[in-house]
Design a protein around this motif. Structure first.
Motif, PDB file in Angstrom:
ATOM      1  N   UNK A  81       0.825  -1.250  -0.094  1.00 50.32           N
ATOM      2  CA  UNK A  81       0.035  -0.068  -0.045  1.00 50.32           C
ATOM      3  C   UNK A  81       0.967   1.315   0.027  1.00 50.32           C
ATOM      4  N   UNK A 120       3.689  10.429  -5.048  1.00 53.34           N
ATOM      5  CA  UNK A 120       4.571  11.404  -4.440  1.00 53.34           C
ATOM      6  C   UNK A 120       5.747  11.753  -5.516  1.00 53.34           C
ATOM      7  N   UNK A 133       0.514  10.869   7.132  1.00 55.41           N
ATOM      8  CA  UNK A 133       1.958  10.529   6.498  1.00 55.41           C
ATOM      9  C   UNK A 133       2.761  11.576   6.944  1.00 55.41           C
ATOM     10  N   UNK A 183       6.472  10.945   8.854  1.00 57.64           N
ATOM     11  CA  UNK A 183       7.728  11.443   8.130  1.00 57.64           C
ATOM     12  C   UNK A 183       8.467  12.332   9.219  1.00 57.64           C
ATOM     13  N   UNK A 217       5.068  19.231  -0.927  1.00 58.22           N
ATOM     14  CA  UNK A 217       5.164  17.956  -0.483  1.00 58.22           C
ATOM     15  C   UNK A 217       4.613  17.721   1.005  1.00 58.22           C
ATOM     16  N   UNK A 223       0.921  17.193   0.276  1.00 57.48           N
ATOM     17  CA  UNK A 223       0.625  15.774   0.042  1.00 57.48           C
ATOM     18  C   UNK A 223       0.818  14.979   1.111  1.00 57.48           C
ATOM     19  N   UNK A 224       1.763  15.060   1.864  1.00 54.02           N
ATOM     20  CA  UNK A 224       2.028  14.198   2.936  1.00 54.02           C
ATOM     21  C   UNK A 224       1.027  14.503   4.034  1.00 54.02           C
ATOM     22  N   UNK A 251      -2.561  12.652   3.407  1.00 49.43           N
ATOM     23  CA  UNK A 251      -2.678  11.529   3.137  1.00 49.43           C
ATOM     24  C   UNK A 251      -2.741  10.956   4.441  1.00 49.43           C
ATOM     25  N   UNK A 272      -3.349   4.186   2.938  1.00 50.82           N
ATOM     26  CA  UNK A 272      -2.261   3.101   2.550  1.00 50.82           C
ATOM     27  C   UNK A 272      -2.799   1.758   2.956  1.00 50.82           C
ATOM     28  N   UNK A 321      -5.181   0.893  -0.209  1.00 53.43           N
ATOM     29  CA  UNK A 321      -4.510   0.772  -1.514  1.00 53.43           C
ATOM     30  C   UNK A 321      -4.170  -0.843  -1.390  1.00 53.43           C
TER      31      UNK A 321
END
Lengths: 154, 154
Positions: free
Chosen positions: A110, A118, B76, B80, B122, B125-126, B129, B134, B137
């Motif tokens: 996943x 990304x 995410x 990170x 970025x 995006x992160x 999500x 995930x 997916x």
DNA sequence: CGATAATATGACTTTTTTGTCAAGTATCCT
DNA sequence: AGGATACTTGACAAAAAAGTCATATTATCG
């Protein structure tokens, strides 16, 4: 997820070449001085850029480096690729296999689709940005600084 | 510009926790086996996630780790951040000073605005999500694999 | 209570990335 | 020709990141 030293410094060296008139050679020593880096290191970085075909060198006295293409036709994407490589999903899957030979999530992952989304986006961003844009930004910044003083921005 | 080992493996460990029913504890050993990593390493990664408040642990026999929030409320971006940190422009300027005390481009930098645009995107995006995405997916991938075989996709 | 199965932690080792060095080759200039 | 200035290259050294280890602490269960 970070910008590596090679990417950052290599880009800066490339921009030094982009700042001079087309075809004019710039020596390693000059770049090193302007960037506050050692000559040996600048040399190494330019070698990477040279191998990737972004710049070329002329040897001997009066020699130096110059861009192979005008800055308007050089993208950040190529630059990063030459200096450190934006990993593809494929690459990621191959690197992070833990103690196994292949990634344990190989058939059912996943994360992969997220990383691939990304990196594709980042690629898009980097490929659209040409080096002359960076120089334009610079110009604008000094313009602003000329008027009101001391603002750094983010 | 790449995903670090800690980010990748840490995320995978976190997803192992996200896969079990809410509140159920998972031991380091289990995760290590499933991910093909050493127990010591998984321990270290979970510690990072724990310090960042994403998970918490219960000691003793029958102990283990569990998420502090449901996967649908974990992004995410946070993950990170806990594992490796997406650098801010500010951070970049402070790291890459070459041999000088401060970056030579401090007052007039054309790169900074590009990095800052890039990292902001970025981040976007992160942060959008969530971890449950995930897992979804993943589910979809296995669905597809059930029907037609062997396709990996990018 | 004592054995066992877990997490907790900091120091240590290994590997990768950064950065340097030394010796070599090409070119220009006098 | 010979000296000076530049690029070229591969090996080496230093620093950072990745990963391991040994030891301590906590909780359960018989």
């Amino acid at each position: 997820m970070k910008i590596t030293a090679q990417e950052e410094y290599g880009l800066r060296c490339l921009l030094q070449l982009a700042r001079v008139p087309k075809g004019q050679l710039v020596s390693v020593r000059e770049i090193a001085e302007k960037e506050g880096l050692s000559a040996a290191y600048v040399e190494k970085l330019l070698r990477l850029l040279s191998r990737a075909g972004l710049v070329h060198s002329v040897r001997g006295v009066k020699g130096g480096y110059t861009l192979n293409r005008p800055a308007s036709q050089l993208t950040l994407g190529e630059t990063i690729q030459a200096l450190g490589r934006l990993e593809t999903t494929d690459h990621i899957c191959r690197s992070f296999t833990g103690n196994e030979v292949a990634c344990v999530h190989f058939t059912n992952c996943g994360i992969r689709s997220v990383w691939s989304g990304l990196t594709a986006y980042i690629q898009g961003f980097l490929n659209k940005t040409t080096l002359d844009t960076l120089l334009d930004n610079e110009y604008e910044v000094s313009e602003r600084l000329g008027k009101r003083l001391g603002v750094i921005g983010n």
